[in-house]
Design a protein around this motif. Structure first.
Motif, PDB file in Angstrom:
ATOM      1  N   TRP A 114       0.829  -1.207   0.000  1.00 21.78           N
ATOM      2  CA  TRP A 114       0.000   0.000   0.000  1.00 21.78           C
ATOM      3  C   TRP A 114       0.861   1.254   0.000  1.00 21.78           C
ATOM      4  O   TRP A 114       1.944   1.279   0.589  1.00 21.78           O
ATOM      5  N   GLY A 115       0.344   2.292  -0.650  1.00 22.22           N
ATOM      6  CA  GLY A 115       0.944   3.605  -0.554  1.00 22.22           C
ATOM      7  C   GLY A 115       0.430   4.340   0.672  1.00 22.22           C
ATOM      8  O   GLY A 115      -0.400   3.825   1.424  1.00 22.22           O
ATOM      9  N   GLN A 116       0.906   5.565   0.835  1.00 23.30           N
ATOM     10  CA  GLN A 116       0.550   6.343   2.026  1.00 23.30           C
ATOM     11  C   GLN A 116      -0.752   7.106   1.847  1.00 23.30           C
ATOM     12  O   GLN A 116      -1.310   7.615   2.811  1.00 23.30           O
ATOM     13  N   GLY A 117      -1.221   7.205   0.615  1.00 24.87           N
ATOM     14  CA  GLY A 117      -2.481   7.885   0.337  1.00 24.87           C
ATOM     15  C   GLY A 117      -2.296   9.319  -0.107  1.00 24.87           C
ATOM     16  O   GLY A 117      -1.305   9.975   0.239  1.00 24.87           O
ATOM     17  N   THR A 118      -3.257   9.808  -0.876  1.00 28.89           N
ATOM     18  CA  THR A 118      -3.281  11.199  -1.303  1.00 28.89           C
ATOM     19  C   THR A 118      -4.701  11.726  -1.180  1.00 28.89           C
ATOM     20  O   THR A 118      -5.651  11.036  -1.543  1.00 28.89           O
ATOM     21  N   GLN A 119      -4.839  12.916  -0.642  1.00 29.65           N
ATOM     22  CA  GLN A 119      -6.161  13.488  -0.358  1.00 29.65           C
ATOM     23  C   GLN A 119      -6.780  14.081  -1.613  1.00 29.65           C
ATOM     24  O   GLN A 119      -6.133  14.865  -2.326  1.00 29.65           O
ATOM     25  N   VAL A 120      -8.018  13.723  -1.847  1.00 27.56           N
ATOM     26  CA  VAL A 120      -8.819  14.334  -2.911  1.00 27.56           C
ATOM     27  C   VAL A 120     -10.038  14.968  -2.265  1.00 27.56           C
ATOM     28  O   VAL A 120     -10.785  14.297  -1.540  1.00 27.56           O
ATOM     29  N   THR A 121     -10.220  16.253  -2.503  1.00 30.01           N
ATOM     30  CA  THR A 121     -11.357  16.980  -1.945  1.00 30.01           C
ATOM     31  C   THR A 121     -12.123  17.635  -3.082  1.00 30.01           C
ATOM     32  O   THR A 121     -11.537  18.378  -3.874  1.00 30.01           O
ATOM     33  N   VAL A 122     -13.414  17.337  -3.162  1.00 30.51           N
ATOM     34  CA  VAL A 122     -14.260  17.882  -4.215  1.00 30.51           C
ATOM     35  C   VAL A 122     -15.274  18.810  -3.568  1.00 30.51           C
ATOM     36  O   VAL A 122     -16.079  18.376  -2.741  1.00 30.51           O
TER      37      VAL A 122
END
Length: 124
Positions: A114-122
């Protein structure tokens, strides 16, 4: 050691687009099943999209079909998630995942890396 590093997240208005990238290292990328998952606050991690290197099959969650596209570039050890017509309900941390298997995997338990994640905000 396998490393997956996501990038490309950010803030976008509803109806906009983003492209997430996941750079992989420490693995034979061309022989890894790759997937994208997401987790919104207070919710469980859910499947978004996956790609099998073995037969080229892709799968998508019903909520993103027709809007999101998963692709990979083996020469760059990178998997992408193109997200179009984004909606506020797409807001989440997006994770890249990899699994050393031929078959396509759509549950988080099937993935080892797994990666560390990236935030997506809409925004609406």
């Amino acid at each position: 050691q396998v490393q997956l590093v996501e990038s490309g997240g950010g803030l976008v208005q509803a109806g906009g687009s983003l492209r997430l990238s996941c750079a992989a290292s420490g693995l034979t990328f061309s022989r890894y099943a790759m997937g994208w998952f997401r987790q919104a606050p207070g919710k469980e991690r859910e499947f978004v999209a996956a790609f099998s290197w073995w037969d080229g099959i892709t799968k998508y969650a019903d909520s993103v079909k027709g809007r999101f596209g998963i692709s990979r570039m083996n020469t760059k050890n990178t998997v992408y998630l193109q997200m179009n017509n984004l909606k506020p309900e797409d807001t989440a941390v997006y994770y890249c995942a990899g699994d050393n298997t031929k078959t396509i995997a759509t549950t988080w338990a099937e993935y080892d890396d797994w990666g560390q994640g990236t935030q997506v905000t809409v925004s609406s």
